[in-house]
Design a protein around this motif. Structure first.
Motif, PDB file in Angstrom:
ATOM      1  N   LYS A 199       0.847  -1.190   0.000  1.00  0.00           N
ATOM      2  CA  LYS A 199       0.000   0.000   0.000  1.00  0.00           C
ATOM      3  C   LYS A 199       0.885   1.244   0.000  1.00  0.00           C
ATOM      4  O   LYS A 199       1.848   1.318   0.758  1.00  0.00           O
ATOM      5  CB  LYS A 199      -0.872  -0.012   1.248  1.00  0.00           C
ATOM      6  CG  LYS A 199      -1.899   1.083   1.300  1.00  0.00           C
ATOM      7  CD  LYS A 199      -2.737   0.933   2.564  1.00  0.00           C
ATOM      8  CE  LYS A 199      -3.668   2.116   2.734  1.00  0.00           C
ATOM      9  NZ  LYS A 199      -2.952   3.362   2.954  1.00  0.00           N
ATOM     10  N   PRO A 200       0.551   2.237  -0.864  1.00  0.00           N
ATOM     11  CA  PRO A 200       1.344   3.476  -0.843  1.00  0.00           C
ATOM     12  C   PRO A 200       1.242   4.145   0.527  1.00  0.00           C
ATOM     13  O   PRO A 200       0.169   4.203   1.118  1.00  0.00           O
ATOM     14  CB  PRO A 200       0.708   4.330  -1.932  1.00  0.00           C
ATOM     15  CG  PRO A 200      -0.473   3.602  -2.422  1.00  0.00           C
ATOM     16  CD  PRO A 200      -0.495   2.233  -1.871  1.00  0.00           C
ATOM     17  N   GLN A 201       2.361   4.648   0.988  1.00  0.00           N
ATOM     18  CA  GLN A 201       2.359   5.230   2.332  1.00  0.00           C
ATOM     19  C   GLN A 201       2.194   6.734   2.260  1.00  0.00           C
ATOM     20  O   GLN A 201       2.456   7.361   1.248  1.00  0.00           O
ATOM     21  CB  GLN A 201       3.661   4.867   3.041  1.00  0.00           C
ATOM     22  CG  GLN A 201       3.827   3.361   3.143  1.00  0.00           C
ATOM     23  CD  GLN A 201       5.066   2.986   3.916  1.00  0.00           C
ATOM     24  OE1 GLN A 201       5.608   3.774   4.675  1.00  0.00           O
ATOM     25  NE2 GLN A 201       5.519   1.761   3.724  1.00  0.00           N
ATOM     26  N   LEU A 202       1.745   7.288   3.381  1.00  0.00           N
ATOM     27  CA  LEU A 202       1.587   8.736   3.450  1.00  0.00           C
ATOM     28  C   LEU A 202       2.969   9.387   3.516  1.00  0.00           C
ATOM     29  O   LEU A 202       3.880   8.841   4.125  1.00  0.00           O
ATOM     30  CB  LEU A 202       0.814   9.110   4.707  1.00  0.00           C
ATOM     31  CG  LEU A 202      -0.657   8.723   4.765  1.00  0.00           C
ATOM     32  CD1 LEU A 202      -1.237   9.150   6.100  1.00  0.00           C
ATOM     33  CD2 LEU A 202      -1.414   9.384   3.632  1.00  0.00           C
ATOM     34  N   PRO A 203       3.099  10.532   2.896  1.00  0.00           N
ATOM     35  CA  PRO A 203       4.390  11.221   3.013  1.00  0.00           C
ATOM     36  C   PRO A 203       4.588  11.757   4.427  1.00  0.00           C
ATOM     37  O   PRO A 203       3.627  12.057   5.132  1.00  0.00           O
ATOM     38  CB  PRO A 203       4.268  12.364   1.996  1.00  0.00           C
ATOM     39  CG  PRO A 203       2.801  12.613   1.894  1.00  0.00           C
ATOM     40  CD  PRO A 203       2.123  11.282   2.098  1.00  0.00           C
ATOM     41  N   MET A 204       5.824  11.893   4.789  1.00  0.00           N
ATOM     42  CA  MET A 204       6.109  12.468   6.112  1.00  0.00           C
ATOM     43  C   MET A 204       6.027  13.988   5.995  1.00  0.00           C
ATOM     44  O   MET A 204       6.404  14.565   5.002  1.00  0.00           O
ATOM     45  CB  MET A 204       7.521  12.094   6.531  1.00  0.00           C
ATOM     46  CG  MET A 204       7.650  10.666   6.957  1.00  0.00           C
ATOM     47  SD  MET A 204       9.227  10.456   7.753  1.00  0.00           S
ATOM     48  CE  MET A 204       9.517   8.738   7.420  1.00  0.00           C
ATOM     49  N   ARG A 264      -0.334  -2.636   4.331  1.00  0.00           N
ATOM     50  CA  ARG A 264      -0.938  -3.601   3.421  1.00  0.00           C
ATOM     51  C   ARG A 264      -2.316  -3.131   3.026  1.00  0.00           C
ATOM     52  O   ARG A 264      -3.033  -2.559   3.842  1.00  0.00           O
ATOM     53  CB  ARG A 264      -1.025  -4.976   4.098  1.00  0.00           C
ATOM     54  CG  ARG A 264       0.303  -5.701   4.099  1.00  0.00           C
ATOM     55  CD  ARG A 264       0.299  -6.862   5.072  1.00  0.00           C
ATOM     56  NE  ARG A 264       1.421  -7.753   4.845  1.00  0.00           N
ATOM     57  CZ  ARG A 264       2.683  -7.460   5.131  1.00  0.00           C
ATOM     58  NH1 ARG A 264       2.984  -6.288   5.672  1.00  0.00           N
ATOM     59  NH2 ARG A 264       3.659  -8.318   4.894  1.00  0.00           N
ATOM     60  N   PRO A 265      -2.674  -3.350   1.784  1.00  0.00           N
ATOM     61  CA  PRO A 265      -4.009  -2.905   1.364  1.00  0.00           C
ATOM     62  C   PRO A 265      -5.095  -3.719   2.060  1.00  0.00           C
ATOM     63  O   PRO A 265      -4.850  -4.836   2.519  1.00  0.00           O
ATOM     64  CB  PRO A 265      -4.013  -3.168  -0.146  1.00  0.00           C
ATOM     65  CG  PRO A 265      -2.940  -4.175  -0.369  1.00  0.00           C
ATOM     66  CD  PRO A 265      -1.934  -3.994   0.701  1.00  0.00           C
ATOM     67  N   LEU A 266      -6.267  -3.148   2.166  1.00  0.00           N
ATOM     68  CA  LEU A 266      -7.354  -3.821   2.887  1.00  0.00           C
ATOM     69  C   LEU A 266      -8.689  -3.531   2.230  1.00  0.00           C
ATOM     70  O   LEU A 266      -8.969  -2.411   1.824  1.00  0.00           O
ATOM     71  CB  LEU A 266      -7.365  -3.329   4.337  1.00  0.00           C
ATOM     72  CG  LEU A 266      -8.542  -3.794   5.184  1.00  0.00           C
ATOM     73  CD1 LEU A 266      -8.434  -5.279   5.473  1.00  0.00           C
ATOM     74  CD2 LEU A 266      -8.571  -3.029   6.507  1.00  0.00           C
ATOM     75  N   MET A 284      -0.471  -1.671   8.546  1.00  0.00           N
ATOM     76  CA  MET A 284      -0.888  -0.417   7.916  1.00  0.00           C
ATOM     77  C   MET A 284      -0.422  -0.294   6.479  1.00  0.00           C
ATOM     78  O   MET A 284      -1.011   0.456   5.699  1.00  0.00           O
ATOM     79  CB  MET A 284      -0.327   0.760   8.717  1.00  0.00           C
ATOM     80  CG  MET A 284      -1.156   1.126   9.900  1.00  0.00           C
ATOM     81  SD  MET A 284      -0.598   2.668  10.607  1.00  0.00           S
ATOM     82  CE  MET A 284       0.973   2.253  11.266  1.00  0.00           C
ATOM     83  N   TYR A 314       3.057  -1.666  11.766  1.00  0.00           N
ATOM     84  CA  TYR A 314       3.599  -1.162  10.505  1.00  0.00           C
ATOM     85  C   TYR A 314       3.230  -2.111   9.367  1.00  0.00           C
ATOM     86  O   TYR A 314       2.757  -1.684   8.308  1.00  0.00           O
ATOM     87  CB  TYR A 314       5.115  -1.023  10.619  1.00  0.00           C
ATOM     88  CG  TYR A 314       5.756  -0.518   9.360  1.00  0.00           C
ATOM     89  CD1 TYR A 314       5.492   0.780   8.897  1.00  0.00           C
ATOM     90  CD2 TYR A 314       6.592  -1.326   8.605  1.00  0.00           C
ATOM     91  CE1 TYR A 314       6.051   1.248   7.732  1.00  0.00           C
ATOM     92  CE2 TYR A 314       7.163  -0.863   7.430  1.00  0.00           C
ATOM     93  CZ  TYR A 314       6.887   0.424   6.996  1.00  0.00           C
ATOM     94  OH  TYR A 314       7.430   0.879   5.834  1.00  0.00           O
ATOM     95  N   ALA A 315       3.432  -3.385   9.613  1.00  0.00           N
ATOM     96  CA  ALA A 315       3.128  -4.361   8.567  1.00  0.00           C
ATOM     97  C   ALA A 315       1.660  -4.283   8.172  1.00  0.00           C
ATOM     98  O   ALA A 315       1.302  -4.365   6.999  1.00  0.00           O
ATOM     99  CB  ALA A 315       3.467  -5.768   9.064  1.00  0.00           C
TER     100      ALA A 315
END
Ligand code: NA
Ligand code: NA
Lengths: 933, 120, 121, 163, 507, 89
Positions: free
Chosen positions: A594-599, A709-711, A707, A704-705
């Motif tokens: 899953k694409p993560q949010l930018p910091m 991953r897509p759901l 969050m 972390y794992a």
């Protein structure tokens, strides 16, 4: 059905003595005896079939899941045992009538006695091996009650416990064995089992089965080295001994061997275990019996010895030996029962059982003496008595085997040696008690017992004589039937003749006789010799071992369960780690697709602040108020995080809850120490930091794992139906009051419980109230600062308005009953803080308990309301209305539900905080005593 | 959004941020508790005021209608800030906190703590 | 951002658990409260992190998963009830047992520390 | 009669306005709700209010409010400047201000005003409510400060509350 | 519309609420009556449900008329009904006992009592995992409060440990729920079972962690080694009716393992099938051992019974570990037996303690009990049952468990543990019992005959033991049907997701 | 322009929060820490409002209002605790 009657009759007999308790003693005994006598008669009516080798059986389904049926199966062997059980049982009932003193509860005695008899009948007559075990254990339990009949005596209690422990252990082994049998055979039906001998012997489980079943038999039959319980069981009243240790309880083990002889015997293992055990027991018992000064002690060891003899016969593993064994069962039962009864008479009439005191009783009770002497002679194997016949067969069988190869001569020699001691102790029983000079310090002057007390002995001794003299007439048929039932086939040829000519067995008998007399004559030397090996009291030894075991358990238990919460928590965490680490290491890739949010800088800064405050809370945890302040910062940042990640409702709730929690913690902290003492060792700190960091690490990694991953979730449904189905645009709130309103109902119930639970805790709590802070500084004298009081009063209506606002908008925008309730609660608490309990009490007349109750009631009734529309509990309803001038507005049942939430929250918060606050005031809550009306 | 609105909004926001920051700098910089007490309570009132007004203006323009509920927060802060300040000052007095050495009338602190009239 | 979020959850868990392992009631309660923050953040994140898409219809195109939010709300309330009870029970324990040790005994030092000392002697 | 319906008229007015502010709407429905709550809440909390002097001069009160607002802005800038300079240029001080105002509410208003205006901070009120202790961040002259406060804030309050 | 399924939750709740409100709130007598009526109602409704369930149907009640898996459902299958019925009967016994005066030890006894019953019923009926959490909290909080009923140092201390451990347990529960929702995206247990089967490999390990964390949570509730330490102190310090009611508490944990791990992570969960079994085996055996050790170390009847409870928990966990229909049948039978008998024994321990003066229920010489005959008989029945000796129910359960472990790799361990535990329990119990009843001091006793309701309550619960043997066939038949149904749900979870029309459907 | 100023303002507020936390940790006395916490409450309101402006939504307004209300109660209670020990009496 008649078959079941055999089982039911003694069971009914259990109740009879309890009902007849108030009748006269004789009547009580008579009524009790009806059951066994009737059963015996009933049995005899079936004798023709049984003697002819017919198997009678009948069964009812009981607990099929367990393979246990209610099943009765009679054959020759059972017939024999039942005759002993009912026959001797009836005699003992008669005997006990005279034996028991008026202080002893006769009803209780007969009740236990009949319980035992029923159990014994059950063991022998079972047609199902689980059922057999069922009754087997019952014999252990009922014998426990019988042995401890004089429960105020320590030796009775200890003896009973020991018997229960040993036979109980054997019983459990037996259970395991029988379950394995059932497993191999595929059925617990006795008939099936008996026909599966080959399958059993060939199965891999055979060694286990054999050992387990034999453990059951040996413990019950007091085989060496499990024999030690039997002498201690002599603490029982003598009628009990006469019954249990001659004809029944100990014979249950023998019965077991006889029963399973066709399926378990015939192997090397059987021969070795059974014959060696029997031989040891036979010798050991015979030898020990000679040195017992207690009459019953002598009989007890002699019983052990004879049981060993029978076991040895089973072990010899020839068909003829089995016949001999069964024959000896009959003979032993008759002479041993009569001997016990005689011993009881002597004890009863002279007040002692010590052979050092008992001398020359012939003069005082010649009739009893005659009976006892005949029985003892039978025990010694004197010709023309039944004991002689079976012993002769025994000697013959010992000669007839060759399993030990060139060492086979050992067995007959040792058997003869055993015979020597048998004769010796029998001689002692006769000579030392009835002759051998004058009595020494007997408490009573001995005399003959009452007429009917002798009757049972007479009958039994009569049997000894009859069998001894005319065995073919009296016992041949029975023995034949029993043997063939045990052997499950034709009985080999044997002769019950008294005279077989001069042969080796006769020689052995002769040697035994002569040797016995010789040993007895030289007994003093032998006693002297034996004195060098003081025999420890098995009761003491056993008790010491048990005590030791218990002490060890206590120590071990206290070591593991040391009462330290810290350890328990540690173990809980350890368990958590144990189960989570393996799958975590199996996780190939921590981050998912899953694409993560930018910091962003702000979030990172907030995260750093969160970390710092959390760590600071830990570092300063001993300065409690400071820790509380740090905790507040953590809470604040958490709520900001909720806001940041699209959860305004959560942010609101978290904020409100946090403030209430802090107030609560402060209220409590007032009564608690302000500082935590430094008490953790560096080692402990390292350990704690280690485990916490590990658990935290696991949780963080998993988080972390997860969050990343897509759901796909079920939530689209809620978004899609929130407005159309739930009538609100705030999906979170619609979930709370509608989609998952049931959760919320539970949640407010929890809150309500917390409130009343806390009230319950603080009622009547007496606490030390510090007069100053931790530095000894006295409290400020300004109880209610003026400015605070004024401003708080001004703010109250505003706060209430805001809470109404939050309440009403909740369905469509962030808010709702819960947050509104907390705002109201906080506003009210602020009044308590600023103006004081007394001031509020004079102005507020709300019963918070009722408020909680009505809140819950409203919420629940909102749910029930949907029943009237034939919808399930908590089905919501809403509609839009349009009024002139006012405009369009919505009404929803969810609002009513939310009102329940609101009331519960306000009530709960106030019940907790306000009452807690009042602890230090004159308005403190007190136990309201509710009395019955 | 018209440029001037954006400009005013931006200025107000920056001003607000600046005052908030100044207040917190004062909180760090001031040498004693009483002096520290001044800075955040004041700077935040103004800083918050500026941000709230900016919010009012920007949201009103954005949503084509008056957005005034930010006023509520202002009102609330204006009512409560002095009270919390005074409560904290009381607490400071109660704790006999260290007073900056150059402070005039230091003896008044003790008298104030006891809530007695000054003795002159 | 997920990494930092998870790290924070992990750290809060660590701190919370460390505090629950202390020997006195108050730090334990503080620890439980902190643990419940970690739990709430964790449960919340099971719907994944989404910025500025609160599940209020009409606010945006897509929405953050509302279900975990509702669950966390319930969890917060229940956690509050539990914490409240724990706090008061701690008070009650102090009143009944005379000290605030979780085992009701004032050891002065941890039992383990004592045992260590014994061993070293 | 009005007193009966509105036991606390000021409160009711404030509540009415606040409701409309909260909902950002003057739709008839909200006006109605505002009215209901303006009526209902004072009745509910009426008991929980100590008797306070009423505002006699509302206009003056508004003027006073605006003046304080301006003072806050002006003085804030002043304090910000002070903040940026090194601390050694500051002259902090405690001051006792004799009070002519009576009544909890007026004193509270005065104390709050002093705290809100930068540079001064109400710290405590004497037990007899005759003295207000103030901490000043930078005091040039004690008598000027006392006079200024009494003239600028206490005097109008005396008028407003008429005591 | 048939609303029976909600009633076992609603009835105790409404009863409790009534007790908080006047006029019931003001009188203990009225509270007793309300409590009795409520419990009788509960039992009546459950029996009705049971009769319906005999046809083999599973009743599903969709709360709020929202279709599963979106809304919360109650799943009323044989297993759940059995558990609730058991709760009702147990509660009736405890209630009966408490009316003899134990309810006067503090405020809010009956409301809390009923709320605990509500929580337990809810936990048994719910088909939604988060709702299970909520009901766990309901029953736990009520139990914390009931534990301190009647006060005293011991209770305070015990409840502190119990509370803190359970709070950590609740946190773990929520972590687990987070993981499971975060990987499966659903909360309905049946739906979870379906989702688990098609779970992509990348997420299997996460779900595994979730499932295993749940084992810890349920293990803590059920007193599984090494999480059992709270039990002895908690049970032995609680006041009698409370301790009796607590007899069902450990079973909630075991039930949950059945409900979740058999249905969701059972034989059909693909990669995640039977994920707890490797852990459960040693845990069960060690639980039995720990309980045995404790039983021998016990110095009072309450401690002894508490440790026997631990042994029974271990035995049931073995049945769970074996994980077959037969084992579940055995486990369920054992569960019924041990719940009711444990309840009775805690009541009995209290009655005995009351009669022995200062010695209380400790195993020391003391004065003769006035009502030693009825208490002695009750003791014999109870202890024989608990130690698994004939003729009472314990042996049936024990033998069933032993039989069901045949063929399992760990059979020898189970047999060894169960049989040795049985023997050790017999030793401990015979020592304790003979001291209690037979080691009489010369101290004269006050002639205080046990109150009738107390005796009645004890025998009411104890009567289950012989009845369970006499009707052993019928009972084991029912438990085997229940087990069969449970495993059937593991095969076809979609049975619990009916497609009856609801208000909306997902796009 | 607005976006940049919002970012700058946010940065300033974040720096303020850091400074507040510094004071909170530093103390030196409890009243100082309470002061720092109170300031954090107020600065959080600013943060949330700026966030709301940045995102162009009014949905966080209530959160800001709540912080204002609850922060006050919290600070008052903390002060009362230090002054009197017993906050409700
Ligand atoms: Na003699
Ligand atoms: Na108080």
């Amino acid at each position: 059905m008649d078959l079941f009657l055999l089982l039911v009759l003694p069971l009914v007999g259990i109740v009879v003595p309890l009902l007849a308790k108030s009748c006269s003693r004789t009547l009580c005994a008579f009524l009790t005896a009806i059951a066994p006598v009737t059963a015996l008669i009933l049995l005899l009516t079936m004798s023709q079939d049984l003697l002819d080798g017919v198997v009678l059986s009948s069964s009812l389904s009981w607990i099929p899941a367990m393979g246990m049926d209610l099943s009765v199966r009679l054959d020759g062997l059972v017939f024999l045992f039942l005759i002993l059980i009912f026959g001797i049982g009836a005699l003992v009932i008669l005997y006990a009538r005279y034996y028991l003193s008026p202080d002893d509860s006769m009803g209780r005695f007969y009740c236990y006695f009949m319980m035992f008899m029923s159990a014994m009948v059950g063991v022998v007559a079972s047609g199902n091996i689980i059922q057999m075990w069922f009754f087997w254990e019952l014999t252990s339990i009922s014998s426990f009650l019988l042995i401890s009949f004089w429960s105020s005596r320590t030796d009775a209690r200890k003896g009973a416990r020991m018997a229960l422990t040993v036979t109980g252990a054997g019983g459990l082994a037996l259970l395991a064995g029988l379950l394995l049998v059932g497993q191999v055979v595929g059925s617990f039906d006795l008939e099936t089992v008996l026909n599966s001998g080959d399958a059993l012997r060939e199965s891999g489980e055979y060694p286990f089965i054999l050992v387990l079943v034999l453990l059951g038999a040996f413990t019950k039959s007091a085989q060496f080295p499990f024999h030690f319980w039997l002498p201690q069981a002599m603490a029982a009243p003598t009628p009990v001994s006469a019954y249990l240790h001659s004809a029944t309880m100990v014979k249950a083990g023998i019965f077991l061997m006889a029963r399973f002889y066709p399926v378990l015997s015939g192997t090397e293992m059987w021969f070795l275990i059974v014959s060696l055990t029997g031989l040891c027991t036979f010798l050991f018992g015979a030898y020990m019996a000679l040195f017992k000064h207690d009459l019953k002690g002598l009989l007890a060891y002699s019983t052990i010895s004879h049981l060993g003899l029978i076991t040895l016969l089973f072990g010899l593993d020839t068909r003829l030996a089995t016949v001999a064994a069964i024959f000896h069962v009959i003979n032993h039962a008759t002479f041993k029962a009569s001997l016990f009864m005689a011993a009881g008479i002597i004890d009863h009439e002279s007040g002692s059982r010590d052979m050092r005191q008992l001398n020359g009783l012939w003069k005082y009770m010649p009739y009893t003496a005659t009976l006892a002497i005949i029985a003892a002679a039978s025990m010694a194997g004197v010709p023309l008595l039944n004991g002689f016949l079976s012993k002769e067969m025994f000697f013959n069988e010992t000669l007839d085997q060759g399993s030990l190869g060139s060492l086979s001569w050992v067995i007959p020699v040792l058997a003869t040696l055993g015979g020597v001691f048998s004769v010796a102790y029998s001689t002692r029983f006769i000579h030392d008690v009835f002759f051998n000079g004058e009595p020494v310090n007997l408490p009573k002057t001995p005399h003959e017992p009452p007429r009917y007390m002798k009757l049972p002995v007479e009958i039994l001794v009569g049997c000894c004589l009859l069998v001894g003299i005319v065995p073919g007439l009296v016992v041949a048929q029975l023995l034949n039937a029993a043997s063939s039932a045990s052997l499950l086939g034709p009985v080999p040829y044997y002769s019950l003749a008294i005279w077989h000519g001069f042969n080796l067995p006769l020689m052995m008998s002769f040697v035994a006789m002569a040797g016995g007399f010789f040993v007895y004559y030289n007994r003093r030397t032998l006693f002297h010799f034996q004195m060098q090996f003081p025999e420890p009291d098995s009761k003491v030894v056993f008790e010491r071992w048990v005590q030791r075991a218990i002490k060890a358990c206590r120590f071990g238990h206290a070591y593991i369960e040391n009462g330290s919460l810290q350890r328990y928590i540690f173990l809980l965490l350890l368990a958590t780690l144990a189960v989570t680490v393996t799958p975590l290491t199996a996780l190939q890739q921590t981050s998912g697709l899953k694409p993560q949010l930018p910091m962003d800088a702000a979030s990172v800064t907030a995260a750093i602040l969160l970390v710092l405050s959390a760590v600071a809370t830990v570092i300063w945890n001993r300065k409690r108020l400071v820790a509380l302040l740090m905790l507040s910062v953590v809470g604040l940042i958490v709520s900001i995080a909720f806001a940041r990640y699209s959860a305004p409702d959560l942010a609101l709730t978290q904020l409100a809850v946090e403030v209430v929690t802090v107030i609560l913690l402060m209220l409590a902290l007032f009564f608690l120490p302000q500082q935590t003492p430094k008490e953790s060792s560096p080692r402990r700190l390292v350990r704690d930091i280690g485990i916490s960091a590990l658990v935290g690490g696991v949780i963080g990694t998993v988080n972390y794992a997860m969050m990343t991953r897509p759901l796909e979730t079920i939530s689209d449904f809620f978004v899609a139906n929130s407005k159309t189905g739930g009538g609100g645009t705030n999906v979170v709130n619609v979930i709370l009051v509608d989609f998952r309103g049931f959760d919320t109902l539970g949640e407010i119930t929890v809150l309500g419980i917390a409130a009343i639970a806390i009230y319950k805790l603080i009622v009547g709590m007496r606490l030390y109230m510090p007069s100053g802070d931790e530095y000894g500084r006295h409290w400020s004298t300004d109880t209610y600062p003026m400015v605070l009081a004024v401003i708080s009063q001004i703010l109250l209506p505003l706060a209430l308005l805001v809470s109404v606002y939050i309440f009403l908008r909740g369905h469509n925008e962030p808010g709702g009953g819960f947050i509104a309730g907390l705002i109201t609660g906080v506003a009210l608490i602020q009044q308590y803080i600023a103006n004081g309990v007394g001031w509020m009490k004079a102005r507020v007349h709300i019963n918070y308990q009722w408020m909680i109750g009505s809140g819950l009631l409203i919420a629940a009734f909102t749910g029930v309301g949907s029943w009237f529309f034939d919808k399930p509990f908590l089905t919501s309803w809403f509609d839009y209305f349009k009024w002139p001038w006012v405009g369009k507005f919505e009404l929803a049942s969810a609002m009513l539900f939310d009102l329940g939430v609101y009331l519960t929250v306000v009530g709960a918060t106030m019940l907790i905080l306000a009452n807690l606050g009042t602890l230090t005031t004159s308005e403190r809550p007190d136990e309201r005593v509710l009395e019955d009306q | 959004m018209p440029f001037w609105v954006e400009l005013i909004g931006s200025i107000l926001i920056l001003l607000g941020g600046f005052f908030v920051l100044m207040g917190s700098i004062g909180l760090v910089k001031m040498p004693d508790f009483y002096m520290r007490l001044h800075t955040p309570t004041k700077a935040t009132t103004l800083g918050m005021g500026a941000i709230l007004i900016a919010s009012m203006i920007l949201v009103s323009v954005n949503q084509n209608g008056l957005s005034a509920h930010e006023l509520l927060i202002s009102i609330f802060l204006f009512i409560t800030a002095p009270v919390t300040a005074m409560m904290m000052a009381k607490t400071g007095l109660h704790y006999h906190l260290k007073i900056h050495k150059g402070t005039l009338n230091r003896d008044l602190a003790d008298i104030a703590k006891q809530r007695q009239p000054p003795n002159h | 951002m997920e990494l930092i979020y998870a790290a924070c959850v992990g750290l809060l868990t660590t701190c919370g658990i460390f505090l629950t392992l202390r020997g006195r009631t108050f730090p334990v309660v503080v620890g439980l409260t902190m643990l419940s923050y970690a739990v709430n953040l964790f449960l919340f994140s099971s719907g994944r992190l989404v910025v500025n898409k609160p599940a209020v219809l009409g606010q945006s195109e897509t929405y953050a998963d509302p279900l975990p939010q509702a669950l966390v709300l319930t969890a917060i309330v229940i956690g509050f009830a539990m914490t409240a009870f724990a706090v008061i029970l701690a008070m009650r324990a102090r009143a009944d047992l005379g000290n605030d040790h979780v085992d009701g005994q004032d050891f002065g030092t941890d039992q383990l520390a004592d045992k260590d000392k014994e061993k070293s002697k | 009669m009005l007193r009966r319906i509105f036991p606390m008229p000021t409160h009711s007015l404030v509540l009415f306005i606040v409701w409309l502010l909260l909902n950002q709407s003057i739709a008839p429905g909200h006006l109605l709700l505002a009215l209901i709550f303006a009526l209902l809440i004072p009745i509910l909390v009426g008991g929980m209010q100590a008797e306070q002097p009423h505002i006699r001069r509302p206009i003056k009160a508004v003027i006073y409010f605006l003046r304080v607002l301006v003072d806050i802005i002006v003085a804030n800038i002043e304090v910000t400047v002070q903040l940026m300079r090194p601390v050694k240029y500051l002259q902090p001080a405690f001051v006792a201000i004799p009070l002519e105002l009576t009544g909890d509410f007026p004193i509270t208003v005065l104390a709050s005003t002093i705290s809100l205006t930068p540079g001064t901070l109400s710290a405590e009120v004497s037990e007899d409510k005759q003295w207000l202790y103030v901490h000043a961040l930078h005091m040039k002259d004690e008598t000027t400060l006392v006079r200024e406060i009494k003239k600028r804030y206490e005097a109008p309050l005396l008028e407003i509350f008429g005591c | 519309m048939d609303h029976l399924p909600i009633l076992p939750i609603l009835i105790p709740m409404l009863a409790a609420v009534l007790m908080l409100l006047p006029p019931v709130a003001n009188s203990l007598e009225r509270q007793r009556v309300v409590a009795f009526i409520a419990l009788l109602g509960l039992v009546g409704v459950t029996i009705e449900l049971l009769i319906i369930s005999l046809s083999g149907s599973i009743q599903i009640y969709q709360l709020g008329n929202w279709q599963a898996p979106y809304g919360i459902v109650l799943v009323v299958d044989r297993l759940a009904i059995l558990m609730v019925l058991l709760t009702g009967v147990l509660a009736l016994g405890a209630l009966l006992y408490s009316t003899a005066g134990d309810d006067r030890g503090g405020v809010f006894f009956y409301p809390l009592f009923m709320l605990q019953v509500m929580g337990i019923s809810g936990a048994f009926f719910t088909g939604d995992i988060f709702n299970l959490f909520v009901f766990f909290e309901v029953l736990l909080l009520a139990s914390y409060a009931l534990l301190i009923h009647a006060g005293g140092k011991q209770k305070t201390q015990a409840s502190l440990h119990y509370l803190i451990l359970n709070l950590i347990g609740s946190s773990l529960f929520l972590f687990a729920l987070g993981i499971l929702y975060g990987t499966l995206g659903t909360l309905n247990i049946a739906d979870m079972a379906l989702k688990v089967r098609e779970l992509p490999e990348a997420e299997q390990q996460l779900a595994r962690i979730g499932g295993l964390l749940l084992l810890i949570v349920f293990g803590l509730k059920s007193a599984m080694f090494p999480l059992h330490f709270w039990l002895t102190k908690t049970y032995s310090s609680a006041s009698a009716p409370v301790a009796a009611l607590f007899a069902i508490m450990t079973k909630v944990g075991i039930y949950s393992i059945w409900r979740i791990h058999t249905v969701v992570f059972g034989h059909h969960a693909g990669e995640l099938a039977n994920l707890i079994q490797p852990w459960l085996w040693p845990a069960a055996i060690l639980t039995i051992s720990a309980g045995t050790l404790g039983a021998l170390a016990s110095q009072s009847l309450r401690q002894l019974v508490s440790n026997l409870v631990i042994v029974s928990v271990g035995t049931m966990l073995s049945a769970v570990a074996i994980n077959t229909v037969q084992a579940t049948t055995a486990g369920l039978y054992y569960l019924i037996h041990s719940t009711l008998v444990t309840g009775a024994l805690f009541l009995l321990a209290d009655a005995i303690a009351e009669q022995r003066g200062k010695a209380s229920d400790r195993f020391v010489r003391a004065r003769r009990m006035t009502s030693s005959l009825p208490l002695g008989i009750a003791f014999a029945i109870g202890i024989l049952s608990m130690t698994g000796l004939p003729p009472f129910s314990g042996f049936v359960g024990k033998v069933l468990v032993l039989q069901s472990s045949v063929g399992a790799a760990q059979m020898a361990w189970v047999w060894g543990a169960v049989l040795i535990a049985s023997l050790m329990s017999v030793i401990a119990a015979s020592r304790g019992g003979s001291t209690l009843f037979w080691r009489i001091s010369s101290e004269t006793n006050e002639k205080k005959i046990i109150a009738k309701p107390k005796l009645f309550a004890i025998y009411f619960l104890l009567s289950a033991s012989p009845l369970l043997v006499i009707f052993g066939g019928q009972v084991s038949d029912f438990t085997s049907q229940a087990a069969l149904q449970l495993y059937q749900l593991g095969v076809q979870p979609e049975l619990l997701l009916p497609t009856t029309p609801s208000l909306g459907s997902p796009e | 322009m607005l976006e940049i100023s919002l970012m700058i303002a946010t940065a300033m507020v974040m720096v303020s929060l850091v400074l507040n936390v510094w004071r909170l940790f530093r103390g030196p006395d409890k009243p100082d820490r309470i002061l720092a916490l109170d300031t954090m409450y107020i600065n959080s309101i600013a943060l949330i409002l700026l966030f709301g402006l940045f995102m162009g939504t009014a949905i966080y307004f209530e959160a800001a209002l709540m912080i204002a209300m609850l922060g006050f109660v919290s600070t008052a209670a903390l002060c009362k605790y230090l002054l009197r020990g017993d906050i409700i009496e």
